[in-house]
Design an enzyme around this catalytic site. Structure first.
Site, PDB file in Angstrom:
ATOM      1  N   ASN A   1       0.869  -1.177   0.000  1.00 55.11           N
ATOM      2  CA  ASN A   1       0.000   0.000   0.000  1.00 55.11           C
ATOM      3  C   ASN A   1       0.907   1.227   0.000  1.00 55.11           C
ATOM      4  O   ASN A   1       1.477   1.579   1.024  1.00 55.11           O
ATOM      5  CB  ASN A   1      -0.889  -0.030   1.259  1.00 55.11           C
ATOM      6  CG  ASN A   1      -1.754   1.209   1.383  1.00 55.11           C
ATOM      7  OD1 ASN A   1      -1.854   1.996   0.439  1.00 55.11           O
ATOM      8  ND2 ASN A   1      -2.380   1.396   2.542  1.00 55.11           N
TER       9      ASN A   1
ATOM     10  N   LYS B   1       0.072   4.176  -0.304  1.00 57.00           N
ATOM     11  CA  LYS B   1      -0.632   5.358   0.256  1.00 57.00           C
ATOM     12  C   LYS B   1      -0.445   6.549  -0.698  1.00 57.00           C
ATOM     13  O   LYS B   1      -0.457   6.338  -1.909  1.00 57.00           O
ATOM     14  CB  LYS B   1      -0.142   5.640   1.670  1.00 57.00           C
ATOM     15  CG  LYS B   1      -0.214   4.386   2.550  1.00 57.00           C
ATOM     16  CD  LYS B   1      -0.088   4.647   4.005  1.00 57.00           C
ATOM     17  CE  LYS B   1      -0.166   3.311   4.746  1.00 57.00           C
ATOM     18  NZ  LYS B   1      -0.221   3.455   6.178  1.00 57.00           N
TER      19      LYS B   1
ATOM     20  N   HIS C   1      -9.762   1.058   4.710  1.00 58.18           N
ATOM     21  CA  HIS C   1      -8.499   1.275   5.436  1.00 58.18           C
ATOM     22  C   HIS C   1      -8.760   2.271   6.574  1.00 58.18           C
ATOM     23  O   HIS C   1      -9.539   3.208   6.422  1.00 58.18           O
ATOM     24  CB  HIS C   1      -7.437   1.824   4.469  1.00 58.18           C
ATOM     25  CG  HIS C   1      -6.075   1.827   5.072  1.00 58.18           C
ATOM     26  ND1 HIS C   1      -5.669   2.808   5.952  1.00 58.18           N
ATOM     27  CD2 HIS C   1      -5.026   0.976   4.958  1.00 58.18           C
ATOM     28  CE1 HIS C   1      -4.425   2.536   6.349  1.00 58.18           C
ATOM     29  NE2 HIS C   1      -4.022   1.429   5.754  1.00 58.18           N
TER      30      HIS C   1
ATOM     31  N   GLU D   1      -7.124   4.690   7.646  1.00 62.79           N
ATOM     32  CA  GLU D   1      -6.862   6.102   7.327  1.00 62.79           C
ATOM     33  C   GLU D   1      -8.061   6.722   6.622  1.00 62.79           C
ATOM     34  O   GLU D   1      -8.325   7.913   6.750  1.00 62.79           O
ATOM     35  CB  GLU D   1      -5.578   6.221   6.488  1.00 62.79           C
ATOM     36  CG  GLU D   1      -4.349   5.993   7.355  1.00 62.79           C
ATOM     37  CD  GLU D   1      -3.121   5.515   6.610  1.00 62.79           C
ATOM     38  OE1 GLU D   1      -3.086   5.558   5.371  1.00 62.79           O
ATOM     39  OE2 GLU D   1      -2.174   5.069   7.300  1.00 62.79           O
TER      40      GLU D   1
ATOM     41  N   GLU E   1      -5.707  -5.161  10.736  1.00 62.84           N
ATOM     42  CA  GLU E   1      -4.741  -4.079  10.914  1.00 62.84           C
ATOM     43  C   GLU E   1      -5.081  -3.295  12.178  1.00 62.84           C
ATOM     44  O   GLU E   1      -5.910  -2.363  12.125  1.00 62.84           O
ATOM     45  CB  GLU E   1      -4.786  -3.124   9.723  1.00 62.84           C
ATOM     46  CG  GLU E   1      -4.411  -3.735   8.404  1.00 62.84           C
ATOM     47  CD  GLU E   1      -3.801  -2.690   7.467  1.00 62.84           C
ATOM     48  OE1 GLU E   1      -2.654  -2.866   7.081  1.00 62.84           O
ATOM     49  OE2 GLU E   1      -4.471  -1.692   7.162  1.00 62.84           O
TER      50      GLU E   1
ATOM     51  N   GLY F   1       1.856   2.419  10.808  1.00 66.22           N
ATOM     52  CA  GLY F   1       2.775   3.546  10.630  1.00 66.22           C
ATOM     53  C   GLY F   1       3.477   3.996  11.898  1.00 66.22           C
ATOM     54  O   GLY F   1       4.061   5.075  11.937  1.00 66.22           O
TER      55      GLY F   1
ATOM     56  N   SER G   1       2.940  -1.874  10.551  1.00 68.91           N
ATOM     57  CA  SER G   1       4.394  -1.802  10.827  1.00 68.91           C
ATOM     58  C   SER G   1       5.121  -3.107  10.523  1.00 68.91           C
ATOM     59  O   SER G   1       6.026  -3.504  11.270  1.00 68.91           O
ATOM     60  CB  SER G   1       4.635  -1.363  12.272  1.00 68.91           C
ATOM     61  OG  SER G   1       4.178  -0.051  12.471  1.00 68.91           O
TER      62      SER G   1
HETATM   63  P1  PGA Z   1       2.411   0.416   7.733  1.00 68.59           P
HETATM   64  O1  PGA Z   1       0.983   0.563   7.037  1.00 68.59           O
HETATM   65  O2  PGA Z   1       3.031  -0.866   7.218  1.00 68.59           O
HETATM   66  O3  PGA Z   1       3.175   1.643   7.332  1.00 68.59           O
HETATM   67  O4  PGA Z   1       2.172   0.349   9.204  1.00 68.59           O
HETATM   68  C1  PGA Z   1       0.162  -0.542   6.842  1.00 68.59           C
HETATM   69  C2  PGA Z   1      -1.127  -0.081   6.233  1.00 68.59           C
HETATM   70  O5  PGA Z   1      -1.506   1.075   6.404  1.00 68.59           O
HETATM   71  O6  PGA Z   1      -1.803  -0.850   5.562  1.00 68.59           O
END
Ligand code: PGA
Length: 227
Positions: free
Chosen positions: A8, A10, A87, A89, A155, A161, A191
């Site tokens: 991803n 982003k 997601h 976010e 998640e 993140g 992460s």
């Molecule tokens: P990250 O993000 O690996 O940076 O923690 C995972 C995600 O948002 O799917």
């Protein structure tokens, strides 16, 4: 069984030249790459790429007066095979509700995209309660044969993140609770790094959803290799 590794990106990288470079660097990886919408156009990708193309979001309508939105049919016509839906976010920054996520899942399925549904608890919340509720509401009125097609990503929001990944043994407990209810492929995200990636597979996850580490080609290649 083959494991599913999803990148991803982003809202990265920040321009077309960088996106082309990144696509070229991951060309031979057996993974699903989800870039921003504007980089989905075929001519940007190297020919003969091994990776599968995914998107990070979609609208629930096929077309219409929805300024700034992208429909699942549009994605399909660009060669996109799957789409991340729900997601955290998007739930947090764009106020996406479970009702909207449910509509997006139905639309993605209708147009032949594989949805990757993200669920997980925030800091301090009870993982089991949140995951149960999200599964119930997000999958509401979707027929069983369609539910089977959905890939679920567990998640924990506090792990995304932050560098503060969920210990594989702890994630395994939530996976166990989920597998009592559903028979889907379940990925872990939050992460993920090459140091820990194989451990999630060992405890039973069917793959990984990788954010930050997917922008570091060497690191991402290691993750793909590890699983
Ligand atoms: P990250 O993000 O690996 O940076 O923690 C995972 C995600 O948002 O799917």
């Amino acid at each position: 069984m083959k494991k599913i590794i999803i990148a991803n990106w982003k809202m990265n990288p920040s321009d077309l030249a960088e996106a082309k470079k990144l696509f070229a660097a991951v060309k031979n990886l057996d993974a699903i790459i989800c870039p921003p919408f504007c980089y989905l156009y075929a001519k940007i990708r190297p020919s003969g790429a091994k990776f599968t193309l995914g998107a990070q979001n979609c609208h629930w309508e096929e077309k219409g007066a929805y300024t700034g939105e992208i429909s699942p049919k549009m994605l399909k016509s660009l060669g996109v095979k799957c789409v991340i839906i729900g997601h955290s976010e998007r739930r947090i920054h764009f106020q996406e509700t479970d009702e909207m996520i449910n509509k997006k899942l139905k639309a993605a399925l209708k147009f032949g995209l594989i949805p990757i549904l993200c669920i997980g608890e925030k800091e301090g919340e009870d993982a089991k309660l949140v995951v149960d509720r999200q599964l119930k509401e997000d999958l509401n009125e979707i027929i069983d044969t369609d539910i089977e097609k959905i890939v679920i990503a567990y998640e924990p929001v506090w792990a995304i993140g932050t560098g503060n990944f969920c210990e594989p043994q702890k994630a395994k407990e939530v996976l166990g609770l989920m597998k009592e209810k559903i028979n889907n492929n379940v990925l872990y995200g939050g992460s993920v790094s090459s140091k820990i990636s194989a451990d999630y597979i060992k405890v039973g996850f069917d793959g990984l959803l990788v954010g930050g580490a997917s922008l570091d080609v060497e690191e991402f290649a290691k993750i793909v290799k590890n699983v």
